[in-house]
Design a protein around this motif. Structure first.
Motif, PDB file in Angstrom:
ATOM      1  N   ALA A   4      26.826  39.867  46.755  1.00  0.00           N
ATOM      2  CA  ALA A   4      25.534  39.858  47.451  1.00  0.00           C
ATOM      3  C   ALA A   4      25.406  40.991  48.464  1.00  0.00           C
ATOM      4  CB  ALA A   4      25.347  38.519  48.164  1.00  0.00           C
ATOM      5  N   ASP A   5      26.431  41.814  48.595  1.00  0.00           N
ATOM      6  CA  ASP A   5      26.442  42.875  49.600  1.00  0.00           C
ATOM      7  C   ASP A   5      25.520  44.020  49.200  1.00  0.00           C
ATOM      8  OD1 ASP A   5      26.978  44.672  51.577  1.00  0.00           O
ATOM      9  OD2 ASP A   5      29.052  45.063  50.999  1.00  0.00           O
ATOM     10  N   THR A   6      24.326  44.006  49.729  1.00  0.00           N
ATOM     11  CA  THR A   6      23.347  45.038  49.367  1.00  0.00           C
ATOM     12  C   THR A   6      23.677  46.396  49.991  1.00  0.00           C
ATOM     13  OG1 THR A   6      21.929  44.307  51.203  1.00  0.00           O
ATOM     14  CG2 THR A   6      21.489  43.381  49.012  1.00  0.00           C
ATOM     15  N   GLN A   7      24.629  46.417  50.933  1.00  0.00           N
ATOM     16  CA  GLN A   7      25.053  47.699  51.496  1.00  0.00           C
ATOM     17  C   GLN A   7      25.956  48.455  50.525  1.00  0.00           C
ATOM     18  OE1 GLN A   7      23.736  48.715  54.446  1.00  0.00           O
ATOM     19  NE2 GLN A   7      22.574  46.810  54.231  1.00  0.00           N
ATOM     20  N   ALA A   8      26.573  47.722  49.613  1.00  0.00           N
ATOM     21  CA  ALA A   8      27.425  48.362  48.608  1.00  0.00           C
ATOM     22  C   ALA A   8      26.560  48.875  47.460  1.00  0.00           C
ATOM     23  CB  ALA A   8      28.447  47.359  48.074  1.00  0.00           C
ATOM     24  N   PRO A   9      26.923  50.006  46.852  1.00  0.00           N
ATOM     25  CA  PRO A   9      26.139  50.520  45.722  1.00  0.00           C
ATOM     26  C   PRO A   9      26.043  49.476  44.610  1.00  0.00           C
ATOM     27  CG  PRO A   9      27.746  52.144  46.459  1.00  0.00           C
ATOM     28  CD  PRO A   9      28.068  50.877  47.177  1.00  0.00           C
ATOM     29  N   ALA A  10      24.879  49.403  43.981  1.00  0.00           N
ATOM     30  CA  ALA A  10      24.673  48.416  42.917  1.00  0.00           C
ATOM     31  C   ALA A  10      25.693  48.583  41.801  1.00  0.00           C
ATOM     32  CB  ALA A  10      23.251  48.542  42.366  1.00  0.00           C
ATOM     33  N   GLU A  11      26.024  49.829  41.482  1.00  0.00           N
ATOM     34  CA  GLU A  11      26.969  50.068  40.393  1.00  0.00           C
ATOM     35  C   GLU A  11      28.359  49.547  40.742  1.00  0.00           C
ATOM     36  OE1 GLU A  11      27.639  50.761  36.612  1.00  0.00           O
ATOM     37  OE2 GLU A  11      25.705  51.019  37.616  1.00  0.00           O
ATOM     38  N   LYS A  12      28.709  49.605  42.019  1.00  0.00           N
ATOM     39  CA  LYS A  12      30.008  49.079  42.437  1.00  0.00           C
ATOM     40  C   LYS A  12      30.048  47.568  42.237  1.00  0.00           C
ATOM     41  CE  LYS A  12      33.200  48.830  46.361  1.00  0.00           C
ATOM     42  NZ  LYS A  12      33.444  49.227  47.784  1.00  0.00           N
ATOM     43  N   ARG A  13      28.952  46.893  42.566  1.00  0.00           N
ATOM     44  CA  ARG A  13      28.892  45.446  42.367  1.00  0.00           C
ATOM     45  C   ARG A  13      28.926  45.114  40.877  1.00  0.00           C
ATOM     46  NH1 ARG A  13      23.724  44.129  44.574  1.00  0.00           N
ATOM     47  NH2 ARG A  13      23.382  46.270  45.231  1.00  0.00           N
ATOM     48  N   ALA A  14      28.229  45.914  40.086  1.00  0.00           N
ATOM     49  CA  ALA A  14      28.241  45.692  38.641  1.00  0.00           C
ATOM     50  C   ALA A  14      29.638  45.899  38.070  1.00  0.00           C
ATOM     51  CB  ALA A  14      27.247  46.631  37.956  1.00  0.00           C
ATOM     52  N   ASP A  15      30.343  46.906  38.597  1.00  0.00           N
ATOM     53  CA  ASP A  15      31.709  47.151  38.134  1.00  0.00           C
ATOM     54  C   ASP A  15      32.625  45.989  38.481  1.00  0.00           C
ATOM     55  OD1 ASP A  15      30.995  49.583  37.077  1.00  0.00           O
ATOM     56  OD2 ASP A  15      31.746  50.772  38.773  1.00  0.00           O
ATOM     57  N   LEU A  16      32.377  45.347  39.616  1.00  0.00           N
ATOM     58  CA  LEU A  16      33.168  44.171  39.990  1.00  0.00           C
ATOM     59  C   LEU A  16      32.967  43.061  38.965  1.00  0.00           C
ATOM     60  CD1 LEU A  16      34.927  42.469  41.849  1.00  0.00           C
ATOM     61  CD2 LEU A  16      32.897  42.027  43.265  1.00  0.00           C
ATOM     62  N   VAL A  17      31.724  42.856  38.555  1.00  0.00           N
ATOM     63  CA  VAL A  17      31.439  41.849  37.528  1.00  0.00           C
ATOM     64  C   VAL A  17      32.168  42.200  36.235  1.00  0.00           C
ATOM     65  CG1 VAL A  17      29.632  40.837  36.078  1.00  0.00           C
ATOM     66  CG2 VAL A  17      29.224  41.175  38.514  1.00  0.00           C
ATOM     67  N   SER A  18      32.104  43.466  35.853  1.00  0.00           N
ATOM     68  CA  SER A  18      32.777  43.895  34.619  1.00  0.00           C
ATOM     69  C   SER A  18      34.283  43.662  34.703  1.00  0.00           C
ATOM     70  CB  SER A  18      32.497  45.374  34.352  1.00  0.00           C
ATOM     71  OG  SER A  18      31.130  45.584  34.060  1.00  0.00           O
ATOM     72  N   SER A  19      34.870  43.942  35.867  1.00  0.00           N
ATOM     73  CA  SER A  19      36.318  43.748  36.005  1.00  0.00           C
ATOM     74  C   SER A  19      36.705  42.287  35.844  1.00  0.00           C
ATOM     75  CB  SER A  19      36.784  44.269  37.367  1.00  0.00           C
ATOM     76  OG  SER A  19      36.345  43.419  38.425  1.00  0.00           O
ATOM     77  N   LEU A  20      35.792  41.392  36.172  1.00  0.00           N
ATOM     78  CA  LEU A  20      36.062  39.955  36.057  1.00  0.00           C
ATOM     79  C   LEU A  20      35.799  39.420  34.655  1.00  0.00           C
ATOM     80  CD1 LEU A  20      34.397  38.802  39.400  1.00  0.00           C
ATOM     81  CD2 LEU A  20      36.855  38.870  38.927  1.00  0.00           C
ATOM     82  N   LEU A  21      34.809  39.998  33.963  1.00  0.00           N
ATOM     83  CA  LEU A  21      34.325  39.377  32.727  1.00  0.00           C
ATOM     84  C   LEU A  21      34.571  40.177  31.450  1.00  0.00           C
ATOM     85  CD1 LEU A  21      30.857  37.981  33.914  1.00  0.00           C
ATOM     86  CD2 LEU A  21      33.073  36.824  33.876  1.00  0.00           C
ATOM     87  N   LEU A  22      34.742  41.479  31.554  1.00  0.00           N
ATOM     88  CA  LEU A  22      34.852  42.306  30.353  1.00  0.00           C
ATOM     89  C   LEU A  22      35.998  41.833  29.463  1.00  0.00           C
ATOM     90  CD1 LEU A  22      33.702  44.783  28.885  1.00  0.00           C
ATOM     91  CD2 LEU A  22      35.397  46.175  30.104  1.00  0.00           C
ATOM     92  N   GLY A  23      35.690  41.617  28.201  1.00  0.00           N
ATOM     93  CA  GLY A  23      36.692  41.170  27.244  1.00  0.00           C
ATOM     94  C   GLY A  23      36.942  39.673  27.267  1.00  0.00           C
ATOM     95  N   LYS A  24      36.303  38.967  28.207  1.00  0.00           N
ATOM     96  CA  LYS A  24      36.507  37.528  28.334  1.00  0.00           C
ATOM     97  C   LYS A  24      35.261  36.727  27.981  1.00  0.00           C
ATOM     98  CE  LYS A  24      39.701  38.411  32.160  1.00  0.00           C
ATOM     99  NZ  LYS A  24      39.943  38.240  33.622  1.00  0.00           N
ATOM    100  N   VAL A  25      34.119  37.391  27.912  1.00  0.00           N
ATOM    101  CA  VAL A  25      32.862  36.704  27.642  1.00  0.00           C
ATOM    102  C   VAL A  25      32.096  37.456  26.554  1.00  0.00           C
ATOM    103  CG1 VAL A  25      32.694  35.801  30.005  1.00  0.00           C
ATOM    104  CG2 VAL A  25      31.598  37.998  29.421  1.00  0.00           C
ATOM    105  N   ALA A  26      31.039  36.828  26.066  1.00  0.00           N
ATOM    106  CA  ALA A  26      30.175  37.475  25.080  1.00  0.00           C
ATOM    107  C   ALA A  26      29.493  38.698  25.702  1.00  0.00           C
ATOM    108  CB  ALA A  26      29.115  36.488  24.592  1.00  0.00           C
ATOM    109  N   PRO A  27      29.175  39.716  24.896  1.00  0.00           N
ATOM    110  CA  PRO A  27      28.511  40.909  25.444  1.00  0.00           C
ATOM    111  C   PRO A  27      27.223  40.572  26.193  1.00  0.00           C
ATOM    112  CG  PRO A  27      29.185  41.280  23.165  1.00  0.00           C
ATOM    113  CD  PRO A  27      29.421  39.828  23.438  1.00  0.00           C
TER     114      PRO A  27
END
Length: 270
Positions: free
Chosen positions: A141-164
């Motif tokens: 929820a940290d809007t001070q952080a770049p959106a892409e950084k937050r998206a990358d965090l999601v990818s690090s948690l979910l990539l390869g573990k969930v449906a595309p």
């Protein structure tokens, strides 16, 4: 939505369902519609122009042509012209509708590949994981952080573990929450999925994990009561001790041991 927006949403939906039926690339359509929503949200002048009730629908459809022809696919342009060409009660109603079409296109792709149930389950579980982890919730929820950084965090948690499709929607929820909390964004996405699939969703809380057979029996029983198809999302909470709690729509069916104990305590204290 007020009356004009409800009518506009119903009318513009014909264009959206038409391009899906014609075989549009659903993943690309979703990506383009999400991007257009971002463009509109980022420009007050454009928001006023596309939702101005005093402008003729044909004029606003031509505006869509001028702005987006050659920048999005022909199918996305059909959807945009169909949406711009109607009268909306508010700017937000228009962009909310376009966003819902983008989500629905993602779900339609999951349906085509036979994993729509999986996507719903994964989005629901991820929302619960985030809700239970204060540090993760704050990071997303940290809007001070770049959106892409937050998206990358999601990818690090979910990539390869969930449906595309799950990954697409989870990333979108943190990149463009549009003023909403992360949990509410995912709830909206799940509501769109349920609406598309013409089903109700039940949240079932139990002390221990339910088996696939348990879920199937619950879904069948709830469908018999409420009609239609019911998708069951499960939550494990040892505090309920035994039994299950079912939330479906605005109704709560609490058959847990803890509820019965609470009722007994109240009775003894009366």
């Amino acid at each position: 939505m007020q009356g004009p927006s409800r009518a506009a949403a119903a009318a513009s939906r014909e264009a959206f369902t038409g391009v899906l039926a014609a075989g549009a690339d659903r993943s690309r359509l979703a990506e383009e519609l999400f991007a257009v929503v971002g463009v509109i949200d980022g420009s007050a002048t454009l928001r006023r122009a596309v939702a101005d009730p005093s402008r003729e629908g044909a004029d606003k459809a031509q505006l869509a042509e001028r702005l987006f022809a050659g920048k999005v696919s022909a199918e996305a342009l059909v959807v945009l012209k169909g949406a711009f060409g109607h009268r909306w009660s508010s700017e937000r109603d228009l962009t909310d509708t376009l966003e819902s079409y983008a989500v629905e296109a993602v779900i339609a792709q999951a349906e085509a590949d036979g994993r729509a149930d999986r996507v719903e389950d994964e989005l629901f579980r991820f929302e619960r994981i985030v809700a239970a982890d204060a540090a993760l919730r704050s990071a997303l929820a940290d809007t001070q952080a770049p959106a892409e950084k937050r998206a990358d965090l999601v990818s690090s948690l979910l990539l390869g573990k969930v449906a595309p499709e799950t990954l697409v929607l989870a990333r979108q929820a943190v990149v463009a929450p549009r003023g909403l909390r992360f949990d509410r964004v995912l709830e909206k996405y799940l509501e769109t999925a349920s609406s598309r699939r013409e089903q109700q969703t039940a949240v079932v809380t139990s002390a221990v994990p339910l088996t696939d057979d348990d879920r199937a029996r619950l879904a069948a029983g709830l469908a018999a009561i409420y009609g239609g198809t019911v998708h069951v999302n499960t939550v494990v909470d040892p505090r309920v001790m035994g039994g299950v709690k079912v939330e479906i729509g605005d109704e709560l069916i609490d058959g847990t041991v803890i509820r019965k104990l609470d009722a007994a305590r109240r009775a003894m204290g009366a």
